[in-house]
Scaffold this active site. Structure first.
Site, PDB file in Angstrom:
ATOM      1  N   HIS A  70       0.863  -1.260  -0.093  1.00 46.48           N
ATOM      2  CA  HIS A  70       0.056   0.031   0.111  1.00 46.48           C
ATOM      3  C   HIS A  70       0.819   1.142  -0.058  1.00 46.48           C
ATOM      4  O   HIS A  70       1.840   1.285   0.765  1.00 46.48           O
ATOM      5  CB  HIS A  70      -0.956  -0.039   1.120  1.00 46.48           C
ATOM      6  CG  HIS A  70      -1.696   1.272   1.325  1.00 46.48           C
ATOM      7  ND1 HIS A  70      -2.915   1.417   0.741  1.00 46.48           N
ATOM      8  CD2 HIS A  70      -1.544   2.489   2.004  1.00 46.48           C
ATOM      9  CE1 HIS A  70      -3.383   2.494   0.943  1.00 46.48           C
ATOM     10  NE2 HIS A  70      -2.527   3.351   1.588  1.00 46.48           N
ATOM     11  N   LYS A  74      -8.486  -0.809   6.265  1.00 47.03           N
ATOM     12  CA  LYS A  74      -8.908  -1.198   4.985  1.00 47.03           C
ATOM     13  C   LYS A  74      -8.042  -2.553   4.576  1.00 47.03           C
ATOM     14  O   LYS A  74      -8.418  -3.390   3.945  1.00 47.03           O
ATOM     15  CB  LYS A  74      -8.687   0.156   3.981  1.00 47.03           C
ATOM     16  CG  LYS A  74      -9.779   0.901   4.139  1.00 47.03           C
ATOM     17  CD  LYS A  74      -9.531   1.996   2.827  1.00 47.03           C
ATOM     18  CE  LYS A  74      -8.309   2.771   2.904  1.00 47.03           C
ATOM     19  NZ  LYS A  74      -8.603   4.364   3.439  1.00 47.03           N
ATOM     20  N   ARG A 108     -13.815  13.781   7.471  1.00 46.43           N
ATOM     21  CA  ARG A 108     -12.437  14.442   7.608  1.00 46.43           C
ATOM     22  C   ARG A 108     -12.133  15.399   6.484  1.00 46.43           C
ATOM     23  O   ARG A 108     -11.483  16.407   6.892  1.00 46.43           O
ATOM     24  CB  ARG A 108     -11.408  13.260   7.657  1.00 46.43           C
ATOM     25  CG  ARG A 108     -11.761  12.609   9.140  1.00 46.43           C
ATOM     26  CD  ARG A 108     -10.780  11.299   9.309  1.00 46.43           C
ATOM     27  NE  ARG A 108      -9.115  11.680   8.900  1.00 46.43           N
ATOM     28  CZ  ARG A 108      -8.552  10.680   8.331  1.00 46.43           C
ATOM     29  NH1 ARG A 108      -9.047   9.746   7.670  1.00 46.43           N
ATOM     30  NH2 ARG A 108      -7.370  11.054   8.095  1.00 46.43           N
ATOM     31  N   ASP A 137     -14.689   3.769   7.387  1.00 48.62           N
ATOM     32  CA  ASP A 137     -13.807   4.657   6.893  1.00 48.62           C
ATOM     33  C   ASP A 137     -14.324   5.379   5.891  1.00 48.62           C
ATOM     34  O   ASP A 137     -13.964   6.825   5.824  1.00 48.62           O
ATOM     35  CB  ASP A 137     -12.506   3.760   6.300  1.00 48.62           C
ATOM     36  CG  ASP A 137     -11.534   4.749   5.757  1.00 48.62           C
ATOM     37  OD1 ASP A 137     -10.783   5.304   6.318  1.00 48.62           O
ATOM     38  OD2 ASP A 137     -11.359   4.483   4.589  1.00 48.62           O
ATOM     39  N   SER A 142      -7.270   4.464   9.318  1.00 51.56           N
ATOM     40  CA  SER A 142      -7.909   4.562   8.053  1.00 51.56           C
ATOM     41  C   SER A 142      -7.171   3.329   6.989  1.00 51.56           C
ATOM     42  O   SER A 142      -7.832   2.714   6.429  1.00 51.56           O
ATOM     43  CB  SER A 142      -7.979   5.832   7.367  1.00 51.56           C
ATOM     44  OG  SER A 142      -8.191   6.106   6.263  1.00 51.56           O
TER      45      SER A 142
HETATM   46  N1  URA Z   1      -4.859   7.226   2.937  1.00 52.48           N
HETATM   47  C1  URA Z   1      -6.077   6.626   3.445  1.00 52.48           C
HETATM   48  O1  URA Z   1      -6.695   5.687   3.088  1.00 52.48           O
HETATM   49  N2  URA Z   1      -6.604   7.219   4.563  1.00 52.48           N
HETATM   50  C2  URA Z   1      -6.399   8.478   5.080  1.00 52.48           C
HETATM   51  O2  URA Z   1      -6.593   8.854   6.260  1.00 52.48           O
HETATM   52  C3  URA Z   1      -4.917   9.171   4.508  1.00 52.48           C
HETATM   53  C4  URA Z   1      -4.579   8.448   3.357  1.00 52.48           C
END
Ligand code: URA
Ligand code: CA
Length: 439
Positions: free
Chosen positions: A82, A187, A168, A161, A183
């Site tokens: 990621h 995921k 946010r 999220d 976050s």
């Molecule tokens: N990428 C994400 O998936 N979440 C965040 O809060 C910031 C970057």
């Protein structure tokens, strides 16, 4: 339990219990905790932070807010990567097939471009026919056959999220290390991987603008992984300029094909970050005994052409026309009305680049979306001709812009040129890789 008391507790620097965090997240999803209270809580977290324990509980609660993908029937260690988001970052298209060519298992769920950053799904869709919305059982069959598939997130993955991020985004509460860590990790954990290599970007094109912030975020994500029994390594890499030279969807696919065809040399930033991410993915998969062996395996997969073959097989399995994915035909995906060189306003050395503005310039040409409804033009974007520290002359272009809608060119060129700081002194060398956390 009253939400207002929990907000008050966080305002007073208190530590929320697991039950309190569960109450908040579940209430937010079912509507009993309204947006304004969640926004107030998120702002309190921005200022007063969270302990590692709170951040881990928040991550787990978010992960379990929707579907959790079960990959246990697939063979081997399921390894994911990621990136926290960058410009010209086409590493997934290189590393995922290389890992599969080395015997690894990559069942990857990727995202779309966001703002100035590109997304792997948009890049894949620039190859005609390629599907990224694939039912889970077919996704798993492809991974079992080939060792690799890359799709979008399934419908109900981590709804907490989605809802928290949307809030946010409009309340200036994105930049909180525990909120970003939970976050990202919720995921990744919901997507089912056993092991995760995180590429945390730092610099002008990244969420994290300082190394210290990037290290804190990395340590927290590695710690969350440890607490929930997953192997996580975070590498911290530079985003003070686009990683590769190409910025744009088909253009980045072309650069990935060039790399997998052996046309990009060792030492090149994209090459080296791919090797670094691939090395830790092989180590976490128990397929290599040390870094030297891992790099050799990756280079052998690259030089033999097995990595490119894997990418072609994956695209075929996902419904795409893989006949474009070779040096003979890849230019056809990048054909545009006009390729226009962009020249600098003065001579000297490139001492700084604002990678965010370079990403924005490509987006303005049609390579990304300004709103969710925008359509992407897969062929447009830009190819950098200069990197940080290079000397520049007025008759040498900084980039080539790939244009279809010529009316967009002037604004994009102005944005692009505003990204450059040019001076007479050659700048000090700056590294590509700053740190590795969780080795
Ligand atoms: N990428 C994400 O998936 N979440 C965040 O809060 C910031 C970057
Ligand atoms: Ca803080």
């Amino acid at each position: 339990m009253r939400t207002v008391d929990l907000i008050e507790k966080k305002v007073e620097h208190g530590e929320l219990t697991s039950e309190e965090i569960a109450f908040l997240i579940r209430g937010f999803l079912d509507g009993t905790v309204p947006d304004y209270q969640m926004a107030a809580m998120q702002m309190a977290i921005v200022f007063n932070g969270m302990t590692d324990r709170e951040a881990t509980d928040l991550t787990m609660e978010m992960m379990h807010s929707g579907d959790v993908v079960n990959l246990s029937e697939l063979k081997g260690v399921k390894v994911d990567k990621h990136s926290t988001g960058g410009v010209g970052d086409t590493t997934t298209l290189v590393v995922a097939p290389l890992i599969a060519a080395c015997g690894g298992t990559v069942a990857k769920m990727s995202g779309r471009g966001l703002g100035h950053t590109g997304g792997t799904l948009d890049k894949l869709e620039s190859i005609p026919g390629t599907q990224v919305e694939i039912p889970l059982d077919r996704f798993k069959r492809i991974v079992n056959d080939l060792g690799v598939a890359v799709i979008g997130q399934s419908g109900d993955l981590d709804p907490a999220d989605k809802k928290m991020y949307a809030l946010r985004d409009v309340t200036a509460t994105v930049r909180s290390i525990p909120l970003i860590a939970s976050s990202i990790m919720s995921k990744k954990l919901a997507a089912g991987a056993d092991a995760i290599v995180l590429d945390v970007k730092v610099g002008s094109g990244a969420f994290m603008r300082t190394l210290e912030e990037a290290q804190k975020l990395s340590k927290l994500m590695v710690e969350i992984g440890r607490r929930v029994g997953r192997r996580v390594v975070a590498v911290i890499t530079d985003m003070n300029q686009p990683l590769g030279l190409a910025v744009g969807n088909a253009l980045e696919v072309r650069e990935a094909v060039e790399l997998l065809s052996g046309r990009i040399p060792e030492g090149d930033p994209l090459y080296e970050v791919c090797m670094l991410l691939g090395t830790y993915m092989l180590l976490l998969s128990d397929l290599a005994k040390d870094k030297e062996q891992a790099r050799k395996m990756l280079q052998e997969a690259l030089q033999s052409g097995r990595g490119l073959k894997k990418l072609q097989q994956m695209i075929t399995a996902q419904g795409g026309d893989a006949s474009y994915l070779c040096m003979e035909r890849i230019d056809e995906l990048c054909s545009v009305k006009e390729i226009r060189p962009v020249y600098p306003e003065r001579e000297g050395y490139v001492t700084a680049m604002n990678a965010e503005r370079i990403g924005t310039a490509a987006q303005m040409l049609g390579a990304g979306r300004a709103t969710k409804a925008d359509r992407i033009d897969p062929a447009v974007g830009l190819v950098m001709k200069k990197r940080l520290g290079d000397s520049i002359r007025k008759d040498e272009p900084l980039c080539l812009m790939y244009l279809n809608d010529l009316s967009r060119a002037d604004a994009a060129i102005a944005e692009f040129l505003s990204a450059f700081t040019i001076s007479d002194e050659k700048p000090a060398y700056s590294p590509m890789v700053y740190d590795v956390i969780g080795e």
